[in-house]
Design a protein around this motif. Structure first.
Motif, PDB file in Angstrom:
ATOM      1  N   UNK A   1       0.754  -1.198   0.045  1.00  0.00           N
ATOM      2  CA  UNK A   1      -0.088  -0.083   0.007  1.00  0.00           C
ATOM      3  C   UNK A   1       0.921   1.285  -0.165  1.00  0.00           C
ATOM      4  N   UNK A   2       0.765   2.044  -1.104  1.00  0.00           N
ATOM      5  CA  UNK A   2       1.575   3.148  -1.341  1.00  0.00           C
ATOM      6  C   UNK A   2       0.994   4.425  -1.164  1.00  0.00           C
ATOM      7  N   UNK A   3       1.571   5.393  -0.585  1.00  0.00           N
ATOM      8  CA  UNK A   3       0.940   6.929  -0.678  1.00  0.00           C
ATOM      9  C   UNK A   3       1.648   7.479  -2.101  1.00  0.00           C
ATOM     10  N   UNK A   4       0.879   7.973  -2.904  1.00  0.00           N
ATOM     11  CA  UNK A   4       1.575   8.775  -3.917  1.00  0.00           C
ATOM     12  C   UNK A   4       0.976   9.935  -3.805  1.00  0.00           C
ATOM     13  N   UNK A   5       2.043  11.056  -4.115  1.00  0.00           N
ATOM     14  CA  UNK A   5       1.684  12.406  -4.235  1.00  0.00           C
ATOM     15  C   UNK A   5       2.298  12.631  -5.683  1.00  0.00           C
ATOM     16  N   UNK A   6       1.597  13.163  -6.361  1.00  0.00           N
ATOM     17  CA  UNK A   6       1.843  13.680  -7.917  1.00  0.00           C
ATOM     18  C   UNK A   6       1.573  15.070  -8.284  1.00  0.00           C
ATOM     19  N   UNK A   7       2.711  15.852  -8.572  1.00  0.00           N
ATOM     20  CA  UNK A   7       2.403  17.318  -9.121  1.00  0.00           C
ATOM     21  C   UNK A   7       1.423  17.877  -8.289  1.00  0.00           C
ATOM     22  N   UNK A   8       1.680  17.704  -6.616  1.00  0.00           N
ATOM     23  CA  UNK A   8       0.726  18.437  -5.983  1.00  0.00           C
ATOM     24  C   UNK A   8       1.156  20.027  -5.696  1.00  0.00           C
ATOM     25  N   UNK A   9       0.218  20.879  -5.997  1.00  0.00           N
ATOM     26  CA  UNK A   9       0.269  22.124  -6.047  1.00  0.00           C
ATOM     27  C   UNK A   9      -0.935  22.516  -5.076  1.00  0.00           C
ATOM     28  N   UNK A  10      -0.696  23.584  -4.101  1.00  0.00           N
ATOM     29  CA  UNK A  10      -1.817  23.756  -3.453  1.00  0.00           C
ATOM     30  C   UNK A  10      -1.371  25.079  -2.186  1.00  0.00           C
ATOM     31  N   UNK A  11      -2.285  25.392  -1.451  1.00  0.00           N
ATOM     32  CA  UNK A  11      -2.043  26.323  -0.324  1.00  0.00           C
ATOM     33  C   UNK A  11      -3.310  27.232  -0.011  1.00  0.00           C
TER      34      UNK A  11
END
Length: 244
Positions: A1-11
């Motif tokens: 089970x993998x956590x994948x964060x891809x091209x995350x932009x936010x704020x």
């Protein structure tokens, strides 16, 4: 089970606090977010746990999209915040019972595990205490106990060592290693860097909302060859911001 964060932009509002973050946290491993205050660590965590919505990019765990499959995604994680959030009208025992009920845990097994965790953190004799009687460190221990009791495959932790005494820090590190061995996926932010080297698999140095360096602690120092310790690296990062 993998956590994948891809091209995350936010704020927040129109400001992009984090920009194009890409990383994965495999099962049975712990990734630590490190960096100066305001670098984007907590904002990243708030996106991962679903408190904030990404402006672009995706977050998924075990194939579950945090936005498209929000309920299933949320049901897969447990969270320990930097500032303890506990109920003033509930005793410690009632916090445990509420956790068992909220997560639909097997009562008998959960009560046994709760007793084990309470013993580890020296809280067994305080189950009838109310939060008003707790120190900051004890409040943090309550959050740790309830999060570990939930026993979710994804554990997200924001600065867990703040307020803990050295013995409790050692206890928490041992539990984190135990959870890794059990195949849990752990994302954590921390300022306790050199002690973390013994149990962290991957460090992400975040600077001004971007991943500056990723890897082992030795990789962090390779990227800053003139700095001798993490504090010197932080001083350099702060000076870079001042000169921009």
């Amino acid at each position: 089970m993998t956590l994948e964060v891809t091209h995350l932009t936010g704020g927040y509002s129109q400001v992009n606090t984090i920009k194009d973050l890409n990383f994965t946290v495999p099962s049975g491993s712990l990734t630590a977010l490190i960096g100066l205050n305001g670098s984007g660590k907590t904002t990243t965590i708030n996106h991962v746990i679903g408190l904030m919505t990404a402006k672009s990019g995706t977050i998924s765990f075990d194939g579950l999209d945090s936005q498209k499959e929000a309920i299933q995604y949320q049901n897969s994680l447990a969270y320990i915040p930097e500032l303890p959030v506990i109920y003033d009208d509930l005793t410690l025992r009632e916090h445990i019972q509420t956790t068992i009920s909220a997560y639909h845990l097997d009562a008998q097994k959960a009560e046994q595990e709760a007793e084990r965790l309470l013993t580890i953190f020296r809280l067994s004799d305080k189950q009838d205490w109310f939060p008003i009687d707790f120190s900051k460190g004890m409040r943090q221990k309550v959050m740790i106990v309830t999060a570990f009791l939930a026993d979710k495959p994804l554990l997200v932790i924001d600065e867990p060592f703040i307020g803990l005494d050295p013995l409790a820090v050692a206890d928490l590190i041992e539990l984190l290693q135990e959870k890794k061995a059990a195949g849990k996926t752990i994302l954590m932010s921390t300022h306790v860097i050199e002690e973390a080297e013994q149990f962290v698999d991957d460090f992400l140095l975040i600077d001004q909302g971007k991943i500056r360096v990723q890897g082992k602690l030795k990789d962090i120092f390779k990227a800053f060859p003139k700095q001798k310790n993490i504090n010197e690296i932080y001083f350099r990062l702060a000076k870079e911001v001042e000169h921009e």
